[in-house]
Design a protein around this motif. Structure first.
Motif, PDB file in Angstrom:
ATOM      1  N   THR A 152     -79.609  -9.275 -45.745  1.00 45.09           N
ATOM      2  CA  THR A 152     -80.995  -9.434 -45.284  1.00 45.09           C
ATOM      3  C   THR A 152     -81.031  -9.165 -43.792  1.00 45.09           C
ATOM      4  OG1 THR A 152     -81.491 -11.068 -46.976  1.00 45.09           O
ATOM      5  CG2 THR A 152     -82.948 -11.020 -45.070  1.00 45.09           C
ATOM      6  N   ILE A 200     -87.353 -21.552 -48.251  1.00 43.68           N
ATOM      7  CA  ILE A 200     -88.027 -20.271 -48.504  1.00 43.68           C
ATOM      8  C   ILE A 200     -89.517 -20.491 -48.761  1.00 43.68           C
ATOM      9  CG2 ILE A 200     -88.158 -18.294 -50.082  1.00 43.68           C
ATOM     10  CD1 ILE A 200     -85.111 -18.409 -50.311  1.00 43.68           C
ATOM     11  N   THR A 222     -91.874 -12.479 -44.428  1.00 44.44           N
ATOM     12  CA  THR A 222     -90.475 -12.898 -44.299  1.00 44.44           C
ATOM     13  C   THR A 222     -90.000 -13.733 -45.485  1.00 44.44           C
ATOM     14  OG1 THR A 222     -90.759 -12.875 -41.913  1.00 44.44           O
ATOM     15  CG2 THR A 222     -88.843 -14.061 -42.752  1.00 44.44           C
ATOM     16  N   LEU A 227     -76.092 -11.574 -43.272  1.00 44.41           N
ATOM     17  CA  LEU A 227     -77.377 -11.701 -42.596  1.00 44.41           C
ATOM     18  C   LEU A 227     -77.280 -10.876 -41.311  1.00 44.41           C
ATOM     19  CD1 LEU A 227     -80.092 -13.252 -42.771  1.00 44.41           C
ATOM     20  CD2 LEU A 227     -79.087 -14.974 -41.265  1.00 44.41           C
ATOM     21  N   ASN A 260     -83.570  -9.193 -40.423  1.00 49.08           N
ATOM     22  CA  ASN A 260     -84.845  -9.567 -39.817  1.00 49.08           C
ATOM     23  C   ASN A 260     -84.784  -9.293 -38.318  1.00 49.08           C
ATOM     24  OD1 ASN A 260     -84.906 -12.236 -42.093  1.00 49.08           O
ATOM     25  ND2 ASN A 260     -86.580 -10.776 -41.936  1.00 49.08           N
ATOM     26  N   TRP A 319     -86.868 -12.980 -47.948  1.00 52.93           N
ATOM     27  CA  TRP A 319     -85.768 -13.932 -48.178  1.00 52.93           C
ATOM     28  C   TRP A 319     -85.584 -14.203 -49.670  1.00 52.93           C
ATOM     29  CZ3 TRP A 319     -85.587 -18.302 -43.905  1.00 52.93           C
ATOM     30  CH2 TRP A 319     -85.399 -17.674 -42.657  1.00 52.93           C
ATOM     31  N   ARG A 348     -79.271 -14.821 -54.400  1.00 54.96           N
ATOM     32  CA  ARG A 348     -78.498 -15.958 -53.893  1.00 54.96           C
ATOM     33  C   ARG A 348     -77.269 -16.264 -54.742  1.00 54.96           C
ATOM     34  NH1 ARG A 348     -82.445 -20.740 -53.657  1.00 54.96           N
ATOM     35  NH2 ARG A 348     -84.075 -19.279 -54.237  1.00 54.96           N
ATOM     36  N   MET A 373     -80.599 -18.507 -47.850  1.00 56.44           N
ATOM     37  CA  MET A 373     -80.222 -17.407 -48.737  1.00 56.44           C
ATOM     38  C   MET A 373     -78.767 -17.486 -49.203  1.00 56.44           C
ATOM     39  SD  MET A 373     -82.329 -14.278 -46.952  1.00 56.44           S
ATOM     40  CE  MET A 373     -82.214 -14.837 -45.262  1.00 56.44           C
ATOM     41  N   GLY A 415     -81.793 -19.230 -41.859  1.00 56.93           N
ATOM     42  CA  GLY A 415     -81.909 -18.113 -42.810  1.00 56.93           C
ATOM     43  C   GLY A 415     -80.668 -18.009 -43.683  1.00 56.93           C
TER      44      GLY A 415
END
Lengths: 451, 163
Positions: free
Chosen positions: A233, A70, A88, A105, A235, A92, A97, A141, A137
């Motif tokens: 999350t 991260i 980004t 994701l 993206n 994240w 977590r 996470m 990713g």
């Protein structure tokens, strides 16, 4: 292949015009592609999955912790490539977590913003770069299930992505205990079927759940209440595709190839009145004039009139302004528009701005999900007003009414589609009011009055 | 009637989602039915609803929300021509007009022989390939000049033995 399928295959894109033209500048995502080398073996030969090996400590090194991944993404200055430009690494870091339950994701490949066609070429010609970015990713996470939501209209791309997923599973890059580590990640493809609104992240989640794609109120944000109510999350495709390079080369190197606060390369989809429409991957901060030149310049014999720099929702900029801009989030914002998804719609001096706006307004009316009254009704008002002006039936007061309707949609809806419909109207009126005025004939006394 | 072979395709989609979230596969199941039967009938909606364990109306909401589902039978080849701004700037509108003339129908209509349905559509996400057209939901056709449109229509007619 059936005879009909054979006929249709002749018209399938090859990517030669849009992607393999060798007119990128220091490309990372599109580097070395030729249309045939999309498969896993080719991707590995280009250095693919090395970033994954690196973070898992399977390259002879010690591996990277979640925090280190991260931090690297934060340092890179990578900003969301889907339109909002949100950092980004920061996004994240919002993922809880330690949340004990399932987390998800999601990759937003619902590329339907008019002018945008970059993710299609990434997924078709370099699908593993997105898969690797998503696995990284997920690792960072603490997520072990992901979905890639792919625009329904690009079904061949969906099939290509599914084929790439099969390869990645067979090679041990996806699934349980990836490369012998204790990290597991499952990834699946999901297709849309024709709804622009599903590019909005909460509409996308609703659609993933098998419902109408109507956006949700925020808060709660997806990081706390996302897919199936679990932390999620989301993206953009190009954002994930940028991640492997960042992990391999470091955050500082990525930032250095863009400009401060605007790290890395960006893919611009150039469409409209240029000689060579296509996708061009260039460092952020590259002058617009350079991008225009890469795209072959304005159509032969014509002058540049205006550019919509970041997809149909972003405010139009006249030639004199855009020619002074560099292509990055900050420069385009300073000029009064948005870099958005990087869809650059070029218009030459033969174009009528009333007609252009009419087509965009029709689109937003058509695609409004109907949930919020200001958008559902307002987008119809906008189209009917612009249509009336374009037909020559406009009234003197129409420009003010248009601006008023647009202003009253903005900020009054659950999602940004309302703003997206209103912004082009206000920008067109701001820069090209005279074209609207010229189409509005001398007021007809009987027609005057309320709109 | 949904066959066992079709249900096997459904099962592959359902397997992507958590066991208690079978509804997530509804879009894929509807698309499969449309590919096999040409459109989504009320009977198909009912069968999918039963298969996924969700109310029929929830399936119908999905069919009616997303643009690409055909709620009525269409021609053997559904032609969707994009006329959104980036395509319009590169003759997307002319492509639609050309097909209207060539096929002798207006946008939204089906030829009398049931071969072609012509529709205007919104952004297909292939703007640099303009003019673009989608055939039967799954085949994107790029750079569709009038010559290529003619080749496509004639090619499909020949493939169907109607040349």
């Amino acid at each position: 292949m059936s005879a009909a399928a054979q006929v249709l295959s002749q018209f399938q894109a090859t990517g030669v015009e849009t992607c393999f033209h060798d007119r990128h500048i220091e490309p990372q995502i599109y580097a070395g592609l030729d249309g045939k080398n999309w498969s896993l073996k080719d991707y590995e030969a280009r250095g693919g999955y090395q970033a994954l090996r690196k973070i898992l400590g399977k390259d002879g090194g010690e591996g990277l912790t979640q925090d280190q991944v991260i931090a690297t993404v934060k340092e890179s200055g990578l900003r969301g490539r889907g339109g909002a430009g949100f950092p980004t690494g920061l996004k994240w870091s919002f993922m809880p977590r330690q949340f004990p339950g399932q987390k998800y994701l999601a990759c937003n490949s619902d590329e339907g913003e008019p002018g945008t066609c970059k993710d299609r070429d990434i997924l078709m010609y370099n699908p593993h770069i997105v898969i690797e970015g998503m696995i990284i990713g997920g690792y960072a996470m603490g997520i072990n299930v992901g979905y890639n939501y792919i625009h329904g209209e690009i079904f061949q791309v969906y099939e290509r992505f599914e084929a790439a997923l099969e390869e990645a599973r067979a090679a041990g890059y996806l699934g349980d205990n990836i490369l012998g580590s204790n990290f597991s990640f499952q990834l699946h493809a999901h297709h849309g079927f024709g709804a622009y609104i599903c590019g909005e992240e909460t509409a996308l989640l609703e659609s993933l759940e098998g419902k109408k794609g109507q956006p949700r109120f925020k808060p709660p944000f997806p990081a706390s209440f996302g897919l199936y109510g679990k932390p999620t999350t989301i993206n953009n495709t190009e954002t994930f595709a940028a991640v492997p390079w960042i992990i391999r080369n470091g955050g500082a190197a990525y930032l250095a190839c863009g400009k401060p606060n605007n790290g890395g390369t960006k893919i611009f989809s150039v469409s409209g009145d240029v000689e060579r429409p296509g996708n061009y991957e260039i460092p952020l901060g590259t002058p617009f004039a350079t991008l225009l030149e890469l795209a072959g310049g304005v159509r032969k014999g014509r002058q540049l009139k205006a550019v919509i720099p970041g997809g149909s929702s972003s405010p139009v900029l006249p030639a004199s302004i855009i020619m002074e801009c560099t292509m990055d989030y900050d420069s385009i914002a300073k000029a009064g528009s948005m870099l958005g998804s990087g869809a650059v719609i070029v218009m030459d001096d033969s174009r009528c701005m009333v007609e252009s706006l009419k087509r965009l307004s029709y689109f937003y009316m058509h695609e409004s999900c109907g949930q919020c009254t200001p958008c559902r009704e307002g987008t119809g008002w906008l189209w009917r007003l612009v249509d009336r002006i374009h037909r020559g039936d406009g009234r003197a007061s129409d420009m003010d009414v248009l601006d008023n309707v647009a202003a009253n949609i903005m900020g009054r809806t659950i999602c940004a589609l309302g703003d997206a419909a209103a912004m082009p109207v206000r920008a067109m009126l701001k820069h090209y009011r005279h074209e609207f005025a010229a189409m509005i004939r001398t007021p007809n006394p009987q027609g005057a009055g309320s709109a | 009637m949904i066959t066992e072979a079709t249900k096997a395709r459904f099962a592959r989609e359902v397997a992507k989602y958590p066991a208690e979230q079978k509804q997530s596969a509804v879009m894929a199941c509807l698309a499969i039915v449309q590919q096999e039967q040409g459109y989504v009938s009320q009977e198909s909606e009912a069968e999918i609803a039963a298969y996924l364990g969700m109310p029929e109306i929830a399936v119908h909401e999905v069919t009616t929300f997303y643009n690409m589902y055909n709620q009525q039978p269409v021609g053997k080849y559904k032609l969707n021509v994009c006329t959104n701004l980036p395509c319009l700037l590169r003759d997307g509108g002319k492509a639609l007009e050309h097909l209207e003339h060539k096929l002798g129908i207006a946008a939204g209509e089906t030829t009398q022989d049931g071969m072609f349905t012509l529709q205007q559509c919104e952004c297909l996400g292939a703007c640099a390939d303009a003019p673009v057209m989608l055939v039967n939901d799954r085949n994107m056709c790029s750079f569709m000049s009038t010559d290529k449109l003619d080749q496509l229509v004639e090619g499909l007619r020949a493939a169907e033995g109607q040349a």
